[in-house]
Write a protein that holds these residues in place. Structure first.
Motif, short mmCIF file in Angstrom:
data_model
loop_
_atom_site.label_atom_id
_atom_site.label_comp_id
_atom_site.label_asym_id
_atom_site.label_seq_id
_atom_site.Cartn_x
_atom_site.Cartn_y
_atom_site.Cartn_z
N UNK A 134 9.35 43.83 -25.24
CA UNK A 134 9.91 42.50 -25.43
C UNK A 134 10.06 41.80 -24.09
N UNK A 135 9.81 40.50 -24.08
CA UNK A 135 10.01 39.72 -22.86
C UNK A 135 11.49 39.33 -22.76
N UNK A 136 11.84 38.63 -21.70
CA UNK A 136 13.25 38.26 -21.48
C UNK A 136 13.82 37.35 -22.56
N UNK A 137 12.97 36.56 -23.21
CA UNK A 137 13.46 35.65 -24.25
C UNK A 137 13.30 36.24 -25.66
N UNK A 138 13.21 37.57 -25.75
CA UNK A 138 13.12 38.31 -27.02
C UNK A 138 11.89 37.96 -27.86
N UNK A 157 9.75 45.27 -39.63
CA UNK A 157 9.48 46.70 -39.42
C UNK A 157 10.71 47.58 -39.58
N UNK A 158 11.89 47.01 -39.58
CA UNK A 158 13.11 47.80 -39.64
C UNK A 158 13.54 48.22 -38.25
N UNK A 159 14.62 48.95 -38.18
CA UNK A 159 15.14 49.40 -36.90
C UNK A 159 14.19 50.42 -36.27
N UNK A 160 13.99 50.34 -34.97
CA UNK A 160 13.12 51.33 -34.31
C UNK A 160 13.81 52.68 -34.24
N UNK A 161 13.01 53.72 -34.01
CA UNK A 161 13.57 55.06 -33.86
C UNK A 161 14.33 55.18 -32.55
N UNK A 162 13.94 54.35 -31.58
CA UNK A 162 14.61 54.36 -30.28
C UNK A 162 14.33 53.02 -29.61
N UNK A 163 15.28 52.54 -28.82
CA UNK A 163 15.06 51.34 -28.03
C UNK A 163 15.66 51.58 -26.65
N UNK A 164 14.96 51.04 -25.65
CA UNK A 164 15.40 51.28 -24.28
C UNK A 164 14.81 50.23 -23.36
N UNK A 165 15.64 49.53 -22.63
CA UNK A 165 15.23 48.59 -21.59
C UNK A 165 14.12 47.63 -22.03
#
Length: 126
Positions: free
Chosen positions: A113-117, A79-87
């Motif tokens: 995303x879960x703790x194991x990505x 999908x490419x890089x997201x427009x924003x990522x947070x927590x």
């Protein structure tokens, strides 16, 4: 004074209700446009501030078991890089309606995303 307020109100109403002028000429074109198969190249296309193909592909991404089984690294490749990522959340802009500097309406796809990505869930948010 009243006349100027009326004119300003009519101007904003006209701008806010303006369409892009790309309405399909028949219903079968509309159905075809809403049935776009996911294409990672088209997903990444950005024209100005908008992504012209994401809305047609949104359901296929949100409900795809194949995409849900990917890791974070594989998802970013697709999908490419997201427009924003947070927590632990990735935010992909689907549509955005603006009036000048103000955002009037926004549709976003959120990937948690879960703790194991790995992907916990994918949702559409308006």
């Amino acid at each position: 004074m009243r006349l100027s307020l009326l004119l300003i109100s009519l101007f904003f109403l006209n701008v806010a209700c303006k369409t892009d002028g790309k309405a399909p000429s028949n219903p079968s074109e509309s159905a075809r446009a809403s049935e776009t198969v996911f294409d990672h190249e088209k997903w990444r296309v950005k024209e100005g501030r908008s992504y012209p193909y994401r809305e047609q592909m949104l359901n296929e991404v949100v409900y795809s078991d194949t995409i849900r089984s990917l890791s974070k690294v594989e998802l970013l490749k697709l999908l490419g890089e997201p427009d924003r990522s947070q927590e632990g959340h990735l935010y992909y802009t689907i549509t955005k309606t603006r009036l000048g500097f103000w955002t009037l309406h926004r549709k976003t796809m959120v990937v948690k995303l879960s703790d194991n990505d790995t992907i916990d869930w994918i949702k559409s948010h308006e």
